[in-house]
Scaffold this active site. Structure first.
Site, PDB file in Angstrom:
ATOM      1  N   HIS A 277       0.844  -1.189   0.000  1.00  0.00           N
ATOM      2  CA  HIS A 277       0.000   0.000   0.000  1.00  0.00           C
ATOM      3  C   HIS A 277       0.883   1.243   0.000  1.00  0.00           C
ATOM      4  O   HIS A 277       2.092   1.164   0.198  1.00  0.00           O
ATOM      5  CB  HIS A 277      -0.950   0.007   1.208  1.00  0.00           C
TER       6      HIS A 277
HETATM    7  C1  T46 Z   1       2.784   0.800   6.912  1.00  0.00           C
HETATM    8  C2  T46 Z   1       3.588  -0.434   7.120  1.00  0.00           C
HETATM    9  C3  T46 Z   1       5.060  -0.163   7.240  1.00  0.00           C
HETATM   10  C4  T46 Z   1      -4.276  -0.873  13.693  1.00  0.00           C
HETATM   11  O1  T46 Z   1      -5.323  -1.151  14.264  1.00  0.00           O
HETATM   12  N1  T46 Z   1      -3.564   0.244  14.054  1.00  0.00           N
HETATM   13  C5  T46 Z   1      -2.397   0.580  13.459  1.00  0.00           C
HETATM   14  O2  T46 Z   1      -1.803   1.609  13.837  1.00  0.00           O
HETATM   15  C6  T46 Z   1      -1.875  -0.266  12.418  1.00  0.00           C
HETATM   16  C7  T46 Z   1      -0.572   0.074  11.736  1.00  0.00           C
HETATM   17  C8  T46 Z   1      -2.581  -1.375  12.066  1.00  0.00           C
HETATM   18  N2  T46 Z   1      -3.760  -1.672  12.699  1.00  0.00           N
HETATM   19  C9  T46 Z   1      -4.485  -2.892  12.325  1.00  0.00           C
HETATM   20  C10 T46 Z   1      -5.106  -2.865  10.948  1.00  0.00           C
HETATM   21  C11 T46 Z   1      -5.020  -4.299  10.482  1.00  0.00           C
HETATM   22  O3  T46 Z   1      -6.141  -5.004  10.951  1.00  0.00           O
HETATM   23  O4  T46 Z   1      -3.545  -3.968  12.308  1.00  0.00           O
HETATM   24  C12 T46 Z   1      -3.793  -4.850  11.228  1.00  0.00           C
HETATM   25  C13 T46 Z   1      -2.571  -5.006  10.323  1.00  0.00           C
HETATM   26  O5  T46 Z   1      -2.319  -3.753   9.652  1.00  0.00           O
HETATM   27  P1  T46 Z   1      -1.788  -3.699   8.123  1.00  0.00           P
HETATM   28  O6  T46 Z   1      -2.329  -4.831   7.357  1.00  0.00           O
HETATM   29  O7  T46 Z   1      -2.031  -2.326   7.606  1.00  0.00           O
HETATM   30  O8  T46 Z   1      -0.197  -3.920   8.374  1.00  0.00           O
HETATM   31  P2  T46 Z   1       0.997  -3.816   7.330  1.00  0.00           P
HETATM   32  O9  T46 Z   1       2.146  -4.494   7.958  1.00  0.00           O
HETATM   33  O10 T46 Z   1       0.596  -4.262   5.967  1.00  0.00           O
HETATM   34  O11 T46 Z   1       1.309  -2.228   7.219  1.00  0.00           O
HETATM   35  C14 T46 Z   1       1.759  -1.493   8.342  1.00  0.00           C
HETATM   36  C15 T46 Z   1       1.016  -0.157   8.452  1.00  0.00           C
HETATM   37  O12 T46 Z   1      -0.398  -0.401   8.438  1.00  0.00           O
HETATM   38  C16 T46 Z   1       1.361   0.787   7.300  1.00  0.00           C
HETATM   39  O13 T46 Z   1       0.909   2.088   7.627  1.00  0.00           O
HETATM   40  O14 T46 Z   1       3.243   1.731   6.275  1.00  0.00           O
HETATM   41  O15 T46 Z   1       3.158  -1.234   8.240  1.00  0.00           O
END
Ligand code: T46
Length: 134
Positions: free
Chosen positions: A49
């Protein structure tokens, strides 16, 4: 491409190492959120993303991982494997995190609170958002 690897000062003494991070000093934005990921399974790729406005600094405080960055024109691969090195990522950069070591802990300092509407999760939408595709 708007990213940089920042080497932070280690305050080492005979007891070991310490790295301090203060907003608007070592970190070029106000820190509104901190999150970290660990126990990442082998061969998993996270991210996929871009962010419309969020700026972040990523640290692999233990172990190692790689980050793929893409601004719609160029790509870059960054290896994070030193706890005193941070990867600054500006907004409007596609990112993927991969090759996590089993012991990797990826710590992230973010300039904004969590906001799903700031995410662009489709690559074509990202290219359109930054004006690289109609
Ligand atoms: C990024 C990369 C480096 C939350 O509830 N609060 C938060 O602050 C974050 C970051 C995530 N979440 C929840 C949302 C999803 O259900 O945690 C779950 C996993 O998040 P996501 O799939 O977005 O994780 P990544 O590793 O794909 O991405 C993350 C960050 O979301 C993003 O901003 O830049 O790490």
């Amino acid at each position: 491409m708007n990213y940089k690897i920042i080497r932070f000062q280690e305050h080492g003494d005979p007891r070991g190492q310490l790295v301090a991070l203060e907003e608007n000093k070592e970190i070029p934005f106000k820190i509104k959120r901190v999150y970290f990921m660990y126990d990442t399974l082998k061969d998993v790729v996270r991210g996929h993303h871009a962010h419309k406005s969020l700026e972040q600094i990523l640290f692999c405080v233990h172990g190692s991982c790689k980050i793929h960055l893409d601004d719609g024109t160029e790509t870059a691969e960054v290896m994070l494997d030193k706890p005193y090195e941070g990867l600054y990522i500006a907004n409007n950069l596609w990112r993927e995190m991969y090759d996590f070591s089993e012991d990797a802990v990826l710590l992230v300092l973010a300039s904004e609170l969590y906001d799903e509407s700031d995410y662009i999760r489709d690559y074509d939408d990202f290219l359109k958002f930054i004006g690289k595709k109609k």
